[in-house]
Structure formats: structure tokens, C-alpha cells
Design a protein around this motif. Structure first.
Motif, PDB file in Angstrom:
ATOM      1  N   GLN A 157      53.623  25.286 -96.163  1.00 43.94           N
ATOM      2  CA  GLN A 157      52.960  25.575 -97.435  1.00 43.94           C
ATOM      3  C   GLN A 157      53.728  24.934 -98.588  1.00 43.94           C
ATOM      4  O   GLN A 157      53.136  24.357 -99.506  1.00 43.94           O
ATOM      5  CB  GLN A 157      52.870  27.094 -97.644  1.00 43.94           C
ATOM      6  CG  GLN A 157      52.069  27.487 -98.871  1.00 43.94           C
ATOM      7  CD  GLN A 157      51.830  28.980 -98.943  1.00 43.94           C
ATOM      8  OE1 GLN A 157      51.982  29.698 -97.950  1.00 43.94           O
ATOM      9  NE2 GLN A 157      51.454  29.464-100.099  1.00 43.94           N
ATOM     10  N   THR A 158      55.064  24.994 -98.513  1.00 37.53           N
ATOM     11  CA  THR A 158      55.906  24.380 -99.541  1.00 37.53           C
ATOM     12  C   THR A 158      55.789  22.866 -99.514  1.00 37.53           C
ATOM     13  O   THR A 158      55.606  22.219-100.548  1.00 37.53           O
ATOM     14  CB  THR A 158      57.382  24.787 -99.323  1.00 37.53           C
ATOM     15  OG1 THR A 158      57.497  26.215 -99.431  1.00 37.53           O
ATOM     16  CG2 THR A 158      58.291  24.137-100.355  1.00 37.53           C
ATOM     17  N   CYS A 159      55.888  22.295 -98.307  1.00 44.91           N
ATOM     18  CA  CYS A 159      55.831  20.825 -98.175  1.00 44.91           C
ATOM     19  C   CYS A 159      54.467  20.283 -98.587  1.00 44.91           C
ATOM     20  O   CYS A 159      54.380  19.259 -99.277  1.00 44.91           O
ATOM     21  CB  CYS A 159      56.148  20.419 -96.741  1.00 44.91           C
ATOM     22  SG  CYS A 159      57.803  20.867 -96.181  1.00 44.91           S
ATOM     23  N   CYS A 160      53.398  20.966 -98.170  1.00 44.38           N
ATOM     24  CA  CYS A 160      52.049  20.520 -98.541  1.00 44.38           C
ATOM     25  C   CYS A 160      51.804  20.678-100.037  1.00 44.38           C
ATOM     26  O   CYS A 160      50.959  19.982-100.602  1.00 44.38           O
ATOM     27  CB  CYS A 160      50.995  21.300 -97.757  1.00 44.38           C
ATOM     28  SG  CYS A 160      50.983  20.935 -95.987  1.00 44.38           S
ATOM     29  N   GLY A 161      52.540  21.600-100.663  1.00 35.83           N
ATOM     30  CA  GLY A 161      52.421  21.793-102.111  1.00 35.83           C
ATOM     31  C   GLY A 161      53.092  20.707-102.915  1.00 35.83           C
ATOM     32  O   GLY A 161      52.985  20.689-104.142  1.00 35.83           O
ATOM     33  N   GLY A 162      53.812  19.793-102.239  1.00 33.92           N
ATOM     34  CA  GLY A 162      54.372  18.630-102.919  1.00 33.92           C
ATOM     35  C   GLY A 162      55.777  18.804-103.459  1.00 33.92           C
ATOM     36  O   GLY A 162      56.324  17.872-104.050  1.00 33.92           O
ATOM     37  N   ASN A 163      56.377  19.998-103.257  1.00 35.93           N
ATOM     38  CA  ASN A 163      57.747  20.210-103.758  1.00 35.93           C
ATOM     39  C   ASN A 163      58.735  19.685-102.720  1.00 35.93           C
ATOM     40  O   ASN A 163      59.194  20.420-101.844  1.00 35.93           O
ATOM     41  CB  ASN A 163      57.984  21.689-104.045  1.00 35.93           C
ATOM     42  CG  ASN A 163      59.273  21.919-104.820  1.00 35.93           C
ATOM     43  OD1 ASN A 163      60.204  21.117-104.745  1.00 35.93           O
ATOM     44  ND2 ASN A 163      59.334  23.008-105.565  1.00 35.93           N
ATOM     45  N   ALA A 164      59.056  18.397-102.826  1.00 37.38           N
ATOM     46  CA  ALA A 164      59.910  17.758-101.819  1.00 37.38           C
ATOM     47  C   ALA A 164      61.298  18.379-101.765  1.00 37.38           C
ATOM     48  O   ALA A 164      61.913  18.464-100.696  1.00 37.38           O
ATOM     49  CB  ALA A 164      60.026  16.261-102.104  1.00 37.38           C
ATOM     50  N   VAL A 165      61.805  18.821-102.914  1.00 38.41           N
ATOM     51  CA  VAL A 165      63.153  19.401-102.951  1.00 38.41           C
ATOM     52  C   VAL A 165      63.175  20.720-102.178  1.00 38.41           C
ATOM     53  O   VAL A 165      64.041  20.950-101.326  1.00 38.41           O
ATOM     54  CB  VAL A 165      63.629  19.608-104.405  1.00 38.41           C
ATOM     55  CG1 VAL A 165      65.044  20.173-104.434  1.00 38.41           C
ATOM     56  CG2 VAL A 165      63.562  18.296-105.181  1.00 38.41           C
ATOM     57  N   ALA A 166      62.207  21.598-102.470  1.00 43.57           N
ATOM     58  CA  ALA A 166      62.125  22.872-101.754  1.00 43.57           C
ATOM     59  C   ALA A 166      61.788  22.648-100.285  1.00 43.57           C
ATOM     60  O   ALA A 166      62.230  23.407 -99.413  1.00 43.57           O
ATOM     61  CB  ALA A 166      61.078  23.775-102.412  1.00 43.57           C
ATOM     62  N   CYS A 167      61.031  21.599 -99.991  1.00 43.85           N
ATOM     63  CA  CYS A 167      60.672  21.259 -98.608  1.00 43.85           C
ATOM     64  C   CYS A 167      61.913  20.897 -97.799  1.00 43.85           C
ATOM     65  O   CYS A 167      62.107  21.376 -96.675  1.00 43.85           O
ATOM     66  CB  CYS A 167      59.676  20.097 -98.609  1.00 43.85           C
ATOM     67  SG  CYS A 167      59.227  19.467 -96.978  1.00 43.85           S
ATOM     68  N   VAL A 168      62.769  20.055 -98.375  1.00 48.01           N
ATOM     69  CA  VAL A 168      64.005  19.647 -97.683  1.00 48.01           C
ATOM     70  C   VAL A 168      64.925  20.848 -97.490  1.00 48.01           C
ATOM     71  O   VAL A 168      65.512  21.038 -96.421  1.00 48.01           O
ATOM     72  CB  VAL A 168      64.721  18.523 -98.462  1.00 48.01           C
ATOM     73  CG1 VAL A 168      66.097  18.242 -97.865  1.00 48.01           C
ATOM     74  CG2 VAL A 168      63.877  17.244 -98.449  1.00 48.01           C
ATOM     75  N   LEU A 169      65.037  21.677 -98.521  1.00 43.65           N
ATOM     76  CA  LEU A 169      65.878  22.874 -98.420  1.00 43.65           C
ATOM     77  C   LEU A 169      65.339  23.812 -97.338  1.00 43.65           C
ATOM     78  O   LEU A 169      66.090  24.307 -96.493  1.00 43.65           O
ATOM     79  CB  LEU A 169      65.920  23.595 -99.771  1.00 43.65           C
ATOM     80  CG  LEU A 169      66.681  24.928 -99.798  1.00 43.65           C
ATOM     81  CD1 LEU A 169      68.167  24.699 -99.564  1.00 43.65           C
ATOM     82  CD2 LEU A 169      66.463  25.664-101.116  1.00 43.65           C
ATOM     83  N   GLY A 170      64.016  24.033 -97.353  1.00 44.57           N
ATOM     84  CA  GLY A 170      63.398  24.929 -96.363  1.00 44.57           C
ATOM     85  C   GLY A 170      63.542  24.407 -94.950  1.00 44.57           C
ATOM     86  O   GLY A 170      63.832  25.170 -94.026  1.00 44.57           O
ATOM     87  N   ARG A 171      63.334  23.095 -94.760  1.00 45.27           N
ATOM     88  CA  ARG A 171      63.500  22.496 -93.425  1.00 45.27           C
ATOM     89  C   ARG A 171      64.928  22.689 -92.944  1.00 45.27           C
ATOM     90  O   ARG A 171      65.167  23.013 -91.769  1.00 45.27           O
ATOM     91  CB  ARG A 171      63.138  21.010 -93.491  1.00 45.27           C
ATOM     92  CG  ARG A 171      63.580  20.157 -92.298  1.00 45.27           C
ATOM     93  CD  ARG A 171      62.642  20.185 -91.124  1.00 45.27           C
ATOM     94  NE  ARG A 171      61.446  19.404 -91.317  1.00 45.27           N
ATOM     95  CZ  ARG A 171      61.328  18.104 -91.049  1.00 45.27           C
ATOM     96  NH1 ARG A 171      62.356  17.422 -90.582  1.00 45.27           N
ATOM     97  NH2 ARG A 171      60.181  17.491 -91.225  1.00 45.27           N
ATOM     98  N   SER A 172      65.891  22.483 -93.829  1.00 45.24           N
ATOM     99  CA  SER A 172      67.298  22.613 -93.479  1.00 45.24           C
ATOM    100  C   SER A 172      67.615  24.032 -92.996  1.00 45.24           C
ATOM    101  O   SER A 172      68.269  24.235 -91.973  1.00 45.24           O
ATOM    102  CB  SER A 172      68.165  22.250 -94.686  1.00 45.24           C
ATOM    103  OG  SER A 172      69.528  22.470 -94.404  1.00 45.24           O
ATOM    104  N   GLN A 173      67.112  25.022 -93.727  1.00 50.06           N
ATOM    105  CA  GLN A 173      67.369  26.422 -93.365  1.00 50.06           C
ATOM    106  C   GLN A 173      66.696  26.771 -92.038  1.00 50.06           C
ATOM    107  O   GLN A 173      67.296  27.438 -91.179  1.00 50.06           O
ATOM    108  CB  GLN A 173      66.847  27.338 -94.481  1.00 50.06           C
ATOM    109  CG  GLN A 173      67.654  27.222 -95.772  1.00 50.06           C
ATOM    110  CD  GLN A 173      67.002  27.944 -96.940  1.00 50.06           C
ATOM    111  OE1 GLN A 173      65.800  28.236 -96.918  1.00 50.06           O
ATOM    112  NE2 GLN A 173      67.777  28.236 -97.976  1.00 50.06           N
ATOM    113  N   LEU A 174      65.465  26.309 -91.836  1.00 49.23           N
ATOM    114  CA  LEU A 174      64.738  26.608 -90.602  1.00 49.23           C
ATOM    115  C   LEU A 174      65.401  25.947 -89.397  1.00 49.23           C
ATOM    116  O   LEU A 174      65.550  26.565 -88.332  1.00 49.23           O
ATOM    117  CB  LEU A 174      63.288  26.126 -90.726  1.00 49.23           C
ATOM    118  CG  LEU A 174      62.386  26.366 -89.520  1.00 49.23           C
ATOM    119  CD1 LEU A 174      62.253  27.857 -89.218  1.00 49.23           C
ATOM    120  CD2 LEU A 174      60.998  25.765 -89.757  1.00 49.23           C
ATOM    121  N   VAL A 175      65.826  24.710 -89.571  1.00 48.80           N
ATOM    122  CA  VAL A 175      66.473  23.979 -88.477  1.00 48.80           C
ATOM    123  C   VAL A 175      67.815  24.612 -88.125  1.00 48.80           C
ATOM    124  O   VAL A 175      68.171  24.737 -86.945  1.00 48.80           O
ATOM    125  CB  VAL A 175      66.629  22.491 -88.845  1.00 48.80           C
ATOM    126  CG1 VAL A 175      67.586  21.798 -87.896  1.00 48.80           C
ATOM    127  CG2 VAL A 175      65.275  21.801 -88.826  1.00 48.80           C
TER     128      VAL A 175
END
Length: 555
Positions: free
Chosen positions: A270-288
Motif C-alpha cells: 500500500q505504501t509502495c503503490c502510494g508512491g512514497n519511495a522513501v517509506a517503501c524502502v524503509l518498510g521493505r527493510s523492516q519486513l526483510v
């Protein structure tokens, strides 16, 4: 430790079948890996991704100006103490970015964002997203006109070359997730460094950059498809897709772990599709990081991935093999159709109950593609919706297993018939037959659109049909869902006809069967055309290359 990381990184690229990239990495990939170690070191690049994906018409220099204005805020987020929320800060970055665009009247007008600036923050972001155009024909950094020049730039200062690549890929693929762009930018940088030492720079660059280009096209389609499903259908559909994907990847994981990962992954998308690349990278990092901390419980296939630094770790896990099918008893699945308490569980905790069914069915059927499993899930939901209203529901839903088998069989037969027809006709005639078929279904499309759409369908058959029955089935279902997704986005932008609209909008799971069964559009009235307009032979057609000749014939 560096050697271990390099070997692991090479393993990652073997997953995505980019064999030439392995040689690129031998020429100094450790330098790239070091520069990609964490989120903080890449904030400027990530901010550039976000800006370029929204401001697709802006020049490189204009994007860098906006990035510069946002860097102060990203630095502030970076310096927050652990007790403070850097995640919330990075989400605020998007609001600030959109506000800055709206304050700049010239920029808002250039990108036709003026109407978006008249609505509140939540709706504003959704409005901005509607203006993103995927693969909109912008220049492609892989087409390098002057290798000598780019190598000279690389010699003077490596960073602008890499930044320029990030800019070009971001604006060309506005739905491609930020972590993927960061990963491929490191590969691009490595290729430039390696090839600029070669005598034949052009040939070297073409050989080493083509695998990166192919990977980007493939993964960008998948990211856009996930975002489309999320936008068009309700959040339960998007969540079901995530649950099936995660269960197929990690079938030995227990339901509670898969359920948690599904929620976290759903929020991330939802974050990545919303276009917030910064929050997307942070979220991916935490999930991984969480996934790697639980790898013993989740999958035996991600050990080498978890030794990598970010963002490579995430890309590696996504492309890793599915874990082996566990030894499972049929009992847990039968309880969803043959238990007298099915309707009570369905009524009391409907969402949880249906998610558990989807989990148990998915882990038992690695041979089925995601859309097929979702069709079974839809049939099961409809079955319980009907049976649980009856006086004797058990007698009704106990036939569920046979209904599931029928869904799978029908889906399999469609693919088999498709491949049998290709084998009978041969590739060229098979493509021609698809043009006739889909011109009758969607005659409103232009000749060029029909040729390209059916070319993709024919290419999917060429790739998938020679595989074993099981792999053929998965491959075709997986490929066609992306092709039909692109057609449905075309319909969304400019409606084609009611039949296409119904297939696109009615059910994500049954989109392919709907198009398979779609009949001739009887409402279409063709415009009056003279023979000269229909058959317009160019003088140089006889000198054309075979592919061009075929395209003109098909039009």
C-alpha cells in the motif's frame, strides 16, 4: 565477510537468470555493495526516485532541484532518536513534497496537477497517482548513443551517471518499487565501470545491460499489476493475493506467521503503490529484517539472501525459489467442507476462517498458479454464502472438493487447448488466429494495439507451451494475468466496450476465463472504409525486414 557477500550476491543474480551480471560483479561489485549498505546512505537517491516517478515530464535538472529542497527533511528524519518515529517522518515527506508542487504554479500546470491541488491531503495523493503513465516513451538510459562520452563522465565522477540512470528508470517505470531501482542502479554502475575498461565498450554495455533491462521490465509489470489490483478491487482481494504468494513461497511456515507477514506485506505494498519511495524502502527493510530473523521457521531457501546487505537482501528473497512442499495430511483441508461446524466458523470469524482455508489450500497445491487458487477461493466463498442459509448446510458444502477440482480442470483445459492450437498452427499462424479472435472481441482497439496485445499473448504461448504440463499451466496463467492487466488499464484510460469492461471489473480471479469466453461484440458498427484505406501497400514493403512485414500483414 566481503567474499561471502559477493558469492551470495552472485547467487541472487542466478535466481533472476541474469548470467552476464555475474561477470559484471567480478569486476568490483564490492564497491557497489558497500555503498548500498543502509537506508541512510541512500536517502538522496531514494528521494530522487520518488520525485522522478511523480514528475515524469521534468528534466533531470528540475528533479534534482526539487530533491535538494527535500533533502533537509530527509536528513531530519535520519537524525531522529530511536524513541521517535522515523517512519512517520518519512510519511510526512510525501505531504511536504506534494505541497511544494502545488505552491509552484508553473510545475503544477506543466504536469496538469492543478485539479489535484484543490483537494485535501489524502485525496490529493490519490489524484497525483492517477497522472502516472507507465512506460510512457521517455528516453531509456540503456540506449547509450556515445559510450566514450558516458565513460568519460564516469571517469570524472561516477555519481552523476548513476543518478541519471535512477532518474531515467524512475520516470519510465513510475510504479517500480524504490528498493528494486536501488538494486539495479548498483548493477548498472558496475556494468559501466567494467565496460569502460574494455576496448569494445558498446558491445560490452549491450551485453551487460540487456539482462538488467529485461529484469526491470518483468518486475515493473508485476509491481504495476499488484497496484492495479489494490486500486480496482477491495483490500481483501489484495490481501488474498499476498497470502497466496507468501504461502507458496514458504509452505512450511505456520498460519500465524503467514498471517502476520500478509498484514505487513499488504501494508508495505500500500505504501509502495502510494508512491512514497522513501517509506517503501524503509518498510521493505523492516519486513526483510523480520523475515531473516525468522528464516528457520519460514523457509530454507533464503539463507544466502539474508547474508546480503540491503537492498539486495530483499530483491534476493523475492526472487528465491519456493520452499519444498511439506508432508501434509488431507484432514485440515477436509474440515473446510465436511465439518458440521463450518458455517458457525464462517459466520463467527469469516475473514480469519477464509484466510486459513486459502493458506491450507495454497500450501497443498504448489502446482497451481495464484489466479487459479483465487478462483477456488472465490468458489468456496460463494458456496458457503449459499449453503449456510440452508436448513442442512453440510449436505450442500460437502461437495466443495468436487467443485474445486472442476475449477482447476476447466482452467487447465483452457491452457491445454490454447497450446494445442499453437502446436497445430505454428507460431506465425497462431498469432494471426489470435488477431482475428480478439479483433472480434474488442474491435474498438486500433490495429496497432491489437497486434501488440496479441503479440504478447502469442509470446507467452511460445514461452510456456513447450514446458511440462504443470509448469506450462503456471507459466500461462501467470503471464496472461499481466497481459490482461495491461489491457484493462488501457480500458480504464479509454473504455473499449461493455464486454471488456465486465471482464476487467467483475473479478480479478476470473479475469482470464472471462476473456476466454468473451463473445463477438455485436454492438460494434464498423466505420465505412474504402478498399484503399483497408489495404494500403507501401512501395518499400517488399524490402522490409520479416518482422516489419508480418506486422503490416497483421494490421
Amino acid at each position: 565477510m566481503k567474499t561471502v557477500r559477493l558469492i551470495s550476491f552472485l547467487i541472487f543474480f542466478s535466481y533472476i537468470k541474469c548470467q552476464t551480471l555475474q561477470r559484471i560483479l567480478l569486476d568490483g561489485a564490492m564497491q557497489n555493495i558497500k555503498s548500498q549498505n543502509n537506508l541512510e546512505e541512500n536517502l538522496r537517491d531514494i528521494t530522487s526516485i520518488m520525485v522522478a516517478q511523480f514528475l515524469q515530464k521534468s528534466t533531470y535538472e528540475e528533479v534534482q532541484t526539487v530533491v535538494k529542497e527535500l533533502v533537509d527533511l530527509t536528513e531530519k528524519c535520519k537524525s531522529l532518536q530511536p524513541r521517535e518515529s522515523s517512519s512517520e517522518c518519512f510519511h510526512q515527506l510525501m505531504t511536504t513534497f506534494l505541497e511544494n508542487i502545488c505552491k509552484n504554479q508553473g510545475m503544477a500546470d506543466k504536469h496538469m496537477f492543478s485539479d489535484c491541488c484543490n483537494v485535501n491531503n489524502t485525496e490529493r495523493q490519490k489524484c497525483f497517482l492517477l497522472y502516472k503513465k507507465d512506460d510512457a516513451g521517455y528516453s531509456d538510459m540503456f540506449q547509450i548513443p556515445n559510450p566514450e562520452q558516458i565513460c568519460e563522465m564516469d571517469k570524472e565522477n561516477r555519481m552523476p551517471v548513476k543518478e541519471r540512470y535512477i532518474y531515467e528508470i524512475s520516470r519510465k517505470h513510475p510504479f517500480l518499487y524504490g528498493p528494486t531501482i536501488l538494486t539495479t542502479s548498483a548493477c548498472y554502475e558496475t556494468a559501466i565501470q567494467s565496460c569502460c575498461r574494455e576496448e569494445n565498450k558498446t558491445q560490452c554495455l549491450q551485453m551487460k545491460l540487456e539482462p538488467i533491462r529485461k529484469y526491470i521490465r518483468k518486475i515493473s509489470l508485476r509491481h504495476h499489476h499488484l497496484c492495479e489490483i489494490r486500486t480496482k478491487f477491495n483490500h481483501k482481494v489484495a490481501k488474498a493475493v499476498e497470502l497466496v504468494l507468501l504461502t507458496k513461497k514458504q509452505p512450511k511456515a505456520n498460519f500465524s506467521e503467514i498471517a502476520k507477514l500478509t498484514v505487513d506485506t499488504n501494508n508495505l505494498h500500500q505504501t509502495c503503490c502510494g508512491g512514497n519511495a522513501v517509506a517503501c524502502v524503509l518498510g521493505r527493510s523492516q519486513l526483510v529484517n523480520y523475515t531473516c530473523s525468522k528464516q528457520a521457521l519460514l523457509s530454507s531457501k533464503i539463507t544466502s539472501c539474508c547474508e546480503l546487505p540491503m537492498p539486495f537482501r530483499g530483491e534476493c528473497i523475492i526472487n528465491s525459489e519456493n520452499d519444498g512442499k511439506p508432508d501434509l495430511s488431507p484432514l485440515p483441508l477436509s474440515r473446510f467442507t465436511e465439518d458440521q461446524f463450518v458455517c458457525k466458523q464462517f459466520t463467527d470469524k469469516q475473514d480469519d476462517f477464509l484466510e486459513e482455508f486459502l493458506y491450507e489450500y495454497s500450501r497443498r497445491h504448489p502446482e497451481l498458479a495464484v489466479p487459479v487458487i483465487l478462483r477456488v477461493d472465490t468458489v468456496y466463498q460463494n458456496l458457503l454464502g449459499k449453503c449456510c442459509k440452508l436448513e442442512n448446510p453440510l449436505e450442500c458444502h460437502s461437495h466443495g472438493k468436487q467443485m474445486f477440482q472442476r475449477v482447476v480442470h476447466e482452467s487447465h483445459e483452457h491452457v491445454k487447448n490454447h497450446c494445442d492450437l499453437r502446436q497445430k498452427l505454428g507460431d506465425s499462424n497462431f498469432h494471426d488466429s489470435l488477431i482475428v479472435l480478439y479483433t472480434k472481441k474488442a474491435p474498438q482497439l486500433s490495429a496497432q494495439e491489437l497486434v501488440m496485445f496479441t503479440k504478447n499473448m502469442a509470446a507467452a504461448a511460445t514461452k510456456c507451451c513447450p514446458l511440462s504440463d504443470e509448469q506450462q499451466f503456471i507459466c500461462m496463467e501467470d503471464s496472461v494475468k499481466l497481459i490482461l492487466g495491461a489491457l484493462c488499464r488501457r480500458h480504464e484510460a479509454k473504455p473499449i466496450n461493455a464486454g471488456v469492461g465486465h471482464c476487467c471489473d467483475d473479478s480479478s480471479a476470473f479475469r482470464k476465463p472471462c476473456f476466454d469466453d468473451l463473445q463477438i461484440d455485436e454492438t460494434y458498427i464498423s466505420p465505412p472504409l474504402s478498399c484503399g484505406q483497408v489495404i494500403s501497400l507501401k512501395e518499400d514493403l517488399c524490402k522490409a525486414q520479416e518482422e516489419e512485414f508480418q506486422t503490416e500483414k497483421q494490421k
